[in-house]
Scaffold this active site. Structure first.
Site, mmCIF file in Angstrom:
data_model
loop_
_atom_site.group_PDB
_atom_site.id
_atom_site.type_symbol
_atom_site.label_atom_id
_atom_site.label_comp_id
_atom_site.label_asym_id
_atom_site.label_seq_id
_atom_site.Cartn_x
_atom_site.Cartn_y
_atom_site.Cartn_z
ATOM 1 N N GLU A 1 -1.012 8.308 -14.647
ATOM 2 C CA GLU A 1 -1.978 8.106 -15.740
ATOM 3 C C GLU A 1 -2.900 9.331 -15.857
ATOM 4 O OE1 GLU A 1 -1.285 5.854 -13.412
ATOM 5 O OE2 GLU A 1 -0.425 4.204 -14.563
ATOM 6 N N GLU B 1 -0.554 22.272 -5.770
ATOM 7 C CA GLU B 1 0.092 21.070 -5.223
ATOM 8 C C GLU B 1 1.011 20.429 -6.267
ATOM 9 O OE1 GLU B 1 -2.711 18.039 -4.064
ATOM 10 O OE2 GLU B 1 -1.155 16.735 -3.237
ATOM 11 N N SER C 1 -2.486 10.349 -10.020
ATOM 12 C CA SER C 1 -1.517 9.371 -10.528
ATOM 13 C C SER C 1 -0.931 9.825 -11.869
ATOM 14 C CB SER C 1 -2.205 8.011 -10.705
ATOM 15 O OG SER C 1 -3.157 8.103 -11.741
ATOM 16 N N SER D 1 -9.451 12.705 -1.092
ATOM 17 C CA SER D 1 -9.729 11.329 -1.521
ATOM 18 C C SER D 1 -10.683 10.608 -0.572
ATOM 19 C CB SER D 1 -8.428 10.525 -1.591
ATOM 20 O OG SER D 1 -7.472 11.219 -2.332
HETATM 21 C C1 FAD Z 1 1.905 9.569 -0.779
HETATM 22 C C2 FAD Z 1 0.438 9.869 -0.935
HETATM 23 C C3 FAD Z 1 -0.109 10.943 -0.245
HETATM 24 C C4 FAD Z 1 -1.472 11.224 -0.368
HETATM 25 N N1 FAD Z 1 -1.975 12.247 0.378
HETATM 26 C C5 FAD Z 1 -3.295 12.543 0.252
HETATM 27 C C6 FAD Z 1 -3.862 13.608 1.041
HETATM 28 O O1 FAD Z 1 -3.183 14.232 1.859
HETATM 29 N N2 FAD Z 1 -5.166 13.885 0.876
HETATM 30 C C7 FAD Z 1 -5.957 13.201 -0.002
HETATM 31 O O2 FAD Z 1 -7.131 13.548 -0.129
HETATM 32 N N3 FAD Z 1 -5.456 12.179 -0.735
HETATM 33 C C8 FAD Z 1 -4.150 11.838 -0.616
HETATM 34 N N4 FAD Z 1 -3.630 10.784 -1.353
HETATM 35 C C9 FAD Z 1 -4.515 10.006 -2.212
HETATM 36 C C10 FAD Z 1 -4.278 10.232 -3.703
HETATM 37 O O3 FAD Z 1 -4.771 11.480 -4.105
HETATM 38 C C11 FAD Z 1 -4.973 9.088 -4.455
HETATM 39 O O4 FAD Z 1 -4.345 7.880 -4.061
HETATM 40 C C12 FAD Z 1 -4.868 9.227 -5.953
HETATM 41 O O5 FAD Z 1 -5.633 10.329 -6.402
HETATM 42 C C13 FAD Z 1 -5.359 7.948 -6.681
HETATM 43 O O6 FAD Z 1 -6.624 7.582 -6.238
HETATM 44 P P1 FAD Z 1 -6.895 6.084 -5.736
HETATM 45 O O7 FAD Z 1 -5.863 5.714 -4.753
HETATM 46 O O8 FAD Z 1 -8.320 6.008 -5.313
HETATM 47 O O9 FAD Z 1 -6.677 5.158 -7.018
HETATM 48 P P2 FAD Z 1 -7.702 4.908 -8.210
HETATM 49 O O10 FAD Z 1 -8.318 6.194 -8.623
HETATM 50 O O11 FAD Z 1 -8.615 3.808 -7.813
HETATM 51 O O12 FAD Z 1 -6.740 4.435 -9.352
HETATM 52 C C14 FAD Z 1 -6.278 3.073 -9.461
HETATM 53 C C15 FAD Z 1 -5.441 2.964 -10.709
HETATM 54 O O13 FAD Z 1 -6.245 3.214 -11.884
HETATM 55 C C16 FAD Z 1 -5.660 4.230 -12.686
HETATM 56 N N5 FAD Z 1 -6.733 5.067 -13.275
HETATM 57 C C17 FAD Z 1 -7.816 5.550 -12.654
HETATM 58 N N6 FAD Z 1 -8.548 6.314 -13.497
HETATM 59 C C18 FAD Z 1 -7.901 6.293 -14.702
HETATM 60 C C19 FAD Z 1 -8.133 6.891 -15.959
HETATM 61 N N7 FAD Z 1 -9.215 7.658 -16.169
HETATM 62 N N8 FAD Z 1 -7.250 6.675 -16.959
HETATM 63 C C20 FAD Z 1 -6.140 5.894 -16.770
HETATM 64 N N9 FAD Z 1 -5.873 5.293 -15.572
HETATM 65 C C21 FAD Z 1 -6.727 5.494 -14.556
HETATM 66 C C22 FAD Z 1 -4.825 5.045 -11.726
HETATM 67 O O14 FAD Z 1 -3.784 5.730 -12.403
HETATM 68 C C23 FAD Z 1 -4.294 3.977 -10.782
HETATM 69 O O15 FAD Z 1 -3.166 3.348 -11.366
HETATM 70 C C24 FAD Z 1 -2.290 10.452 -1.226
HETATM 71 C C25 FAD Z 1 -1.738 9.374 -1.923
HETATM 72 C C26 FAD Z 1 -0.408 9.065 -1.761
HETATM 73 C C27 FAD Z 1 0.152 7.884 -2.486
#
Ligand code: FAD
Length: 401
Positions: free
Chosen positions: A385, A255, A383, A140
């Site tokens: 979604e 994963e 997520s 990410s």
């Molecule tokens: C406990 C935890 C551990 C993690 N560990 C790691 C790690 O070790 N390495 C790493 O790289 N990342 C890690 N992450 C990050 C994680 O992969 C991301 O938080 C996740 O992929 C969501 O991306 P974002 O936070 O940028 O949210 P966004 O992508 O900005 O999403 C925001 C919201 O919009 C919704 N959304 C986005 N796109 C769509 C769509 N096309 N359709 C419907 N809804 C949508 C999402 O569901 C969410 O509710 C971790 C996250 C958590 C919470």
């Protein structure tokens, strides 16, 4: 259909159970973890981490750590029933499924076994198993989470090396990791999924800066990671140059399979049933209230469905590399886990807002911690979604989002 276990399987279970109960009592039992961690990955307290490492070493020495890996790479090549028994017994006590090196054992190791070179397998797998090298996952970025293929961290070839620049975020366990699987853009002109490469990066390389992110629980399990002209040997590329998307998806699917199998929902439900015997709800003992009883019955059914989904994933895993169906268990497990935590909150009302060490806090505040953590787990590894989208498009064949 005969669902009973053979005498050999029962013997395996008995031996494993005795081993795990001993570790639970000696390492985690009475003290518990000092950290109020979202997951075992996030432990902040150094003494907790040491206990987790000790558990890892014991699990490895006893031959239980990577039962699902092939024998030639240090695993046990275990059949799905043995794996199911292992999962059931670990979940029964709520212990970490893969010791301290979860990211390595559940997803990066299997990816290297599937898609790495023999040299990479020989170099990295043994120390994943012993815990001598801890791994994290650099996917990410601030503008690439759900839309991971938009990532911008770059790698430019310079002789025998890639030179990496950019930033990752939310990297669990980065601060304790020795290596990382890192997604980088190696072609900015190609369509976004076709210009990505998958590198194995030494986290002690010059130019890497790790900054902790403090969570709502006060824990510091996540990090921002900055890469400033970090040199990575070309031999650390997994798969083909610019074809890293396929490799990254393999890691994600491993994963998600693991994410569907790590939550001790049945154990948490048992604990919650115990709580209903001690608290009141709607002016009567909670366990006698029809609404509470109905909820508990529903959760019992779902917990059983989750167990069966877990078994089904294990059977599939023995036959092929994981596919989009890995989203199903991950979605189911993390959503049940969240709803259980929300129900505990409804049941306990304002008492659930008390700090863990307050007078009146129920179960040492574990249910409020669980609520905070459960939400995070529906986001990690993609997520809910996004899992719905994958299931809709890739399994059910619905039109694209
Ligand atoms: C406990 C935890 C551990 C993690 N560990 C790691 C790690 O070790 N390495 C790493 O790289 N990342 C890690 N992450 C990050 C994680 O992969 C991301 O938080 C996740 O992929 C969501 O991306 P974002 O936070 O940028 O949210 P966004 O992508 O900005 O999403 C925001 C919201 O919009 C919704 N959304 C986005 N796109 C769509 C769509 N096309 N359709 C419907 N809804 C949508 C999402 O569901 C969410 O509710 C971790 C996250 C958590 C919470």
């Amino acid at each position: 259909m005969d669902f009973s276990y053979t005498p050999e399987q029962e013997a395996f279970r008995a031996e494993l159970r005795a081993f795990l109960e001993r570790q639970h009592a000696e390492l985690f039992g009475r003290q518990g973890l000092a950290s109020n961690s979202v997951s075992f990955l996030d432990v902040t307290d150094d003494a907790d981490w040491e206990r987790l490492m000790e558990y890892h070493r014991r699990l490895y020495n006893a031959g239980y750590l990577a039962l699902h890996w092939p024998k030639e790479y240090g695993g046990a090549g275990a059949d799905p029933v043995t794996l199911a028994i292992y999962q059931d017994e670990v979940l029964r006590l709520g212990l970490p499924m893969y010791g301290a090196n979860q990211v390595a054992i559940d997803r990066i190791g299997p990816t290297i076994i599937l898609m790495g070179t023999e040299e990479q397998r020989r170099r990295y797998l043994p120390k994943m198993l012993t815990g001598e090298e801890i791994w994290s996952q650099g996917y990410s970025e601030p503008n690439a989470g759900s839309d991971l293929a938009s990532l911008r961290t770059s790698a430019v070839i310079d002789g025998d090396h890639f030179v990496v620049n950019g930033q990752k975020v939310w990297t669990s366990v980065a601060h304790r990791s020795d290596f990382q699987c890192l997604l980088v853009r190696t072609d900015f002109n190609a369509p976004k999924h076709r210009g990505i490469s998958y590198l194995l990066v030494d986290m002690h390389s010059p130019g890497i800066t790790i900054r902790p992110l403090v969570q709502i629980t006060g824990e510091r399990g996540f990090n921002e990671v900055f890469y400033d002209n970090v040199r990575v040997p070309r031999k650390n590329l997994v798969g083909e140059l610019n074809q890293g998307w396929q490799v990254s998806i393999a890691t994600l699917m491993y994963e998600r399979i693991s994410g569907g199998a790590r939550h001790p929902v049945e154990r948490d439900l048992e604990r919650l049933i115990e709580v209903t015997r001690r608290v009141e709800f709607g002016g009567m003992p909670a366990h006698r209230h029809p609404y509470v009883r109905e909820k508990l019955a529903q959760f019992s059914i779902e917990a059983r469905a989750l167990r069966l989904a877990r078994y089904r994933a294990l059977t599939a895993m023995g036959k092929k590399a994981p596919g989009p169906e890995s989203s199903f268990g991950k979605l189911l497990a993390t959503e049940i886990n969240l709803r259980l935590a929300l129900f505990a909150d409804e049941l306990l009302g304002p008492y659930n807002g008390l700090a863990p060490d307050s007078i009146g806090a129920v179960d040492g505040g574990r249910w409020s911690q669980k609520l905070i953590g459960a939400r995070a787990l529906t986001i990690a590894a993609g997520s809910s979604e996004i899992q719905h989208n994958i299931i809709g498009e890739r399994i059910l064949g619905l039109p694209k989002d």
